[in-house]
Design an enzyme around this catalytic site. Structure first.
Site, PDB file in Angstrom:
ATOM      1  N   LEU A 146       0.774  -1.079  -0.064  1.00 20.53           N
ATOM      2  CA  LEU A 146      -0.207  -0.054   0.187  1.00 20.53           C
ATOM      3  C   LEU A 146       1.171   1.110  -0.089  1.00 20.53           C
ATOM      4  CD1 LEU A 146      -3.066   1.251   0.315  1.00 20.53           C
ATOM      5  CD2 LEU A 146      -2.505   1.115   2.857  1.00 20.53           C
ATOM      6  N   ILE A 151       7.991  -2.713   1.993  1.00 19.16           N
ATOM      7  CA  ILE A 151       7.118  -3.861   1.837  1.00 19.16           C
ATOM      8  C   ILE A 151       7.701  -4.845   2.656  1.00 19.16           C
ATOM      9  CG2 ILE A 151       5.784  -5.286   0.287  1.00 19.16           C
ATOM     10  CD1 ILE A 151       4.959  -2.204   0.280  1.00 19.16           C
ATOM     11  N   GLU A 189       1.155  -0.051  10.215  1.00 20.01           N
ATOM     12  CA  GLU A 189      -0.396  -0.083   9.973  1.00 20.01           C
ATOM     13  C   GLU A 189      -1.080   1.091  10.511  1.00 20.01           C
ATOM     14  OE1 GLU A 189      -1.904  -3.986  10.208  1.00 20.01           O
ATOM     15  OE2 GLU A 189      -0.520  -4.977   9.932  1.00 20.01           O
ATOM     16  N   ARG A 245      18.886 -10.485  40.540  1.00 19.18           N
ATOM     17  CA  ARG A 245      20.065  -9.516  40.601  1.00 19.18           C
ATOM     18  C   ARG A 245      20.093  -8.924  42.077  1.00 19.18           C
ATOM     19  NH1 ARG A 245      24.783  -7.219  38.954  1.00 19.18           N
ATOM     20  NH2 ARG A 245      24.771  -4.936  39.092  1.00 19.18           N
TER      21      ARG A 245
END
Lengths: 394, 263
Positions: free
Chosen positions: A130, A162, A370, A274
């Site tokens: 697109l 793409i 998107e 830790r």
């Protein structure tokens, strides 16, 4: 919300079982390769093959066409659990699905059969084209053109960013077919084979994250196509493109949730082990407050993603509104949670011996692709302010 | 020849979960229920499915225990591809030891005509490895245990039995009981469709009376072994300093590891 379990906030037993399976697969098959895939930026064909064998590429595709069945929520669970271990690998089902949706929404029976068979067997992969160099958020301003040529079409244009270009051999390509027509109502979707004459690819982009999934330019120069290559109706392609993104956004949200969960899990593991000032750093309130906020945001993002996915399944008219919120909130959460995870691991978070810096780099794209989160906010606000409220088409 | 296979499975606590014993009767507390299919049984299920795929036939899952034995353990086996379940559940069985469970399983298995009964060699909770041999004894069938491979040819079964060093090849006539060792195969992940379909597969629910179990031979009272007490294993850390005065620290370290049977 038929796709959700009893009270609407729980997955079904089967979906929870499926999650366990994907999690085990991701940890055992992908986990040992995740750092290496990120480092080499090579497409993991072995993992694609293993996912095909496990049937993952058929999830969410109609059973009557040979897919595995299941709905958007099942796809979310799949993508989320893959992304928890490797953002790059989660792109494989994500992008194939993104490109399959326009075909399943608008394509011919032959196209539908071909896409499902191709993805399920692993014989074909699909990319969604697109974005162009000059049109990203303003996608309808694309300059790719397809012109009538006798019974067929000639396609010329350039697409950028793409996903999986070069890995895929089928390209869902949007082009203007009526330059004089109204913007957004003059675009047609085509299915372009990767071996078509005039079809070529640009170099592989050097990306910050989701590495191992190549992103390239796609060039079409006078590519000959037939009417059988048209997806849906001529000039109606842009509507298909937008609907596709509404459908796919919950899965991007799920990807972001998975990345956030992966970083949170790593952070929890680390702060338990830790020790500083004579005790595990997880005993300190300042650390605990950070973890609590990370976990809360991740759970909220997950609920929103599942809600949006359930709406896709139910055909709810508010899908676009919720999908935009889910994608925005989940991706912003992924960014903040991974950033905090790096902070919690301190110097170790900043080096590649630990996976959280990779997760932080992977998270960034979810705020961008998107539809950027800024565009999502435009969609959310437009829908909110539209007379009749978010239930109406904006 | 199609094979009628039974695979016996047990639910066990999730390997990662905390495990607690009930201080009154020394049985395992199972709340909250984080049970899974015993990982070694998963290997047995895989072996049974491979035999079915090679020879045809069907695989019946046999399990003993409360509801969770069905929902957590047996259903996983169904989602991997087994065909149906026989589920024995009865309060009288609570607290049964390995031998009593083998007796109960034998009562269930006698009702079917199985060519091959496949078990995992041990469970990850009790770790007695007693059920498969006791089961073979109760059923008066040949037992081939600690198998790393299983082959069926005609009416005979042949296994490679794992030994301390290497393996023995042993063979026996069908029907037989086979115990599968951890590592014999890489169990498949259930498929999406397998998971969706698992709930719809047939389940036969049985009580002790249904299969003619004598209640005096099972449960805490009916078991021949009794747990009298328990204590947590002390997880004491030892520090070994290996000096390199003679330039042979690596040998000393290797000796230590070998003595501790770590290598």
């Amino acid at each position: 919300m038929a796709a959700m379990g009893g009270d609407g906030f729980e997955l079904s037993e089967e979906q929870e079982e499926f999650r366990k399976v994907v999690r085990a697969f991701a940890e055992e098959v992908i986990g040992p390769r995740a750092a290496e895939i990120d480092e080499t930026d090579e497409f993991p064909w072995d993992i694609h093959k293993a996912m095909v064998a496990q049937g993952f590429l058929g999830i969410g595709l109609p059973e009557e066409l040979g897919g595995a069945g299941g709905g958007p929520l099942d796809v979310c669970v799949l993508i989320e659990e893959l992304a928890r271990v490797s953002g790059g690998v989660s792109v494989i089902p994500l992008v194939n699905r993104l490109a399959a949706i326009p075909i399943l929404l608008a394509g011919s029976d032959a196209q539908k059969r071909e896409v499902v068979e191709g993805l399920v067997s692993g014989e074909h992969q699909y990319s969604y084209c697109l974005t162009e160099p000059g049109s990203g958020s303003d996608a309808a301003a694309m300059s790719s053109r397809a012109v009538r040529d006798g019974d067929g079409w000639r396609l010329t244009g350039q697409k950028r960013f793409i996903t999986n270009a070069g890995i895929s051999d089928r390209y869902v390509y949007f082009a203007v077919t009526d330059p004089e027509g109204e913007k957004g109502h003059n675009i047609t979707a085509f299915l372009v084979p990767g071996d078509a004459p005039g079809f070529s690819l640009g170099r592989s982009e050097k990306k910050m994250g989701i590495r191992g999934s190549p992103t390239r330019e796609v060039f079409c120069e006078d590519v000959p196509l037939t009417d059988a290559d048209v997806i849906g109706e001529v000039h109606k392609g842009f509507q298909v493109a937008l609907r596709t993104l509404d459908f796919a956004r919950p899965t991007v949200a799920a990807q972001a949730v998975g990345i956030a969960q992966g970083a949170l899990d790593q952070a929890v593991l680390y702060v338990r082990q830790r020790e500083q000032f004579g005790k595990p750093i997880g005993e300190f309130q300042g650390i605990r407050f950070m973890l609590a906020d990370m976990a809360t945001a991740t759970e909220a993002a997950r609920l929103l993603a599942y809600k949006a996915a359930s709406m896709v399944a139910a055909g709810d008219p508010r899908t676009g509104y919720f999908a935009a919120m889910a994608k925005t909130f989940a991706s912003d959460t992924a960014m903040s949670v991974t950033t905090d995870a790096v902070q919690l691991l301190g110097g170790y978070g900043y080096i590649k011996d630990f996976p959280v810096e990779r997760m932080m780099r992977d998270a960034k794209i979810t705020q961008i692709y998107e539809g950027t989160n800024q565009i999502q906010r435009v969609v959310i606000a437009r829908s909110l302010l539209h007379s009749g409220g978010p239930g109406r088409k904006a | 020849m199609p094979l009628n296979i039974a695979v016996c499975v047990k639910r066990v606590p999730d390997t990662a979960a905390d495990k607690n014993l009930d201080p009154t009767d020394f049985t395992l507390r199972r709340e909250p229920d984080e049970s899974i299919l015993n990982p070694v049984d998963e290997v047995a299920v895989e072996e049974a499915l491979r035999l079915k795929e090679a020879h045809g036939g069907e695989v019946t899952v046999v399990t003993v225990g409360p509801e969770a034995a069905l929902t957590k353990a047996a259903r996983r086996a169904l989602s991997m591809g087994c065909d149906k379940v026989v589920h024995l559940s009865d309060p009288v069985l609570h607290g049964s030891d390995a031998q009593a469970i083998a007796y109960a399983l034998a009562c269930v298995l006698r009702r079917g005509s199985y060519d091959l009964i496949v078990c995992g060699s041990e469970s990850t909770d009790a770790r007695t490895s007693l059920v498969p041999p006791a089961l073979a004894e109760y059923l008066n069938l040949p037992g081939l245990f600690h198998a790393r491979t299983v082959e069926v040819e005609g009416d005979r079964v042949r296994v490679q039995r794992e030994a301390d060093q290497g393996y023995d090849v042993i063979e026996g006539p069908l029907p037989a009981v086979v115990g599968i060792n951890w590592g014999a195969n890489e169990p498949r992940y259930p498929s999406f469709k397998g998971i969706q379909g698992a709930k719809n597969k047939p389940v036969e629910s049985l009580t002790a009376a249904d299969v003619g179990i004598e209640s005096t031979r099972v449960g805490l009272a009916g078991s021949q072994s009794q747990v009298l007490g328990f204590a947590a294993r002390s997880a004491e850390r030892r520090r070994i300093l290996v000096d390199n005065k003679d330039g042979n620290a690596h040998v000393k370290l290797a000796d230590f590891l070998q003595e501790a049977k770590l290598i």
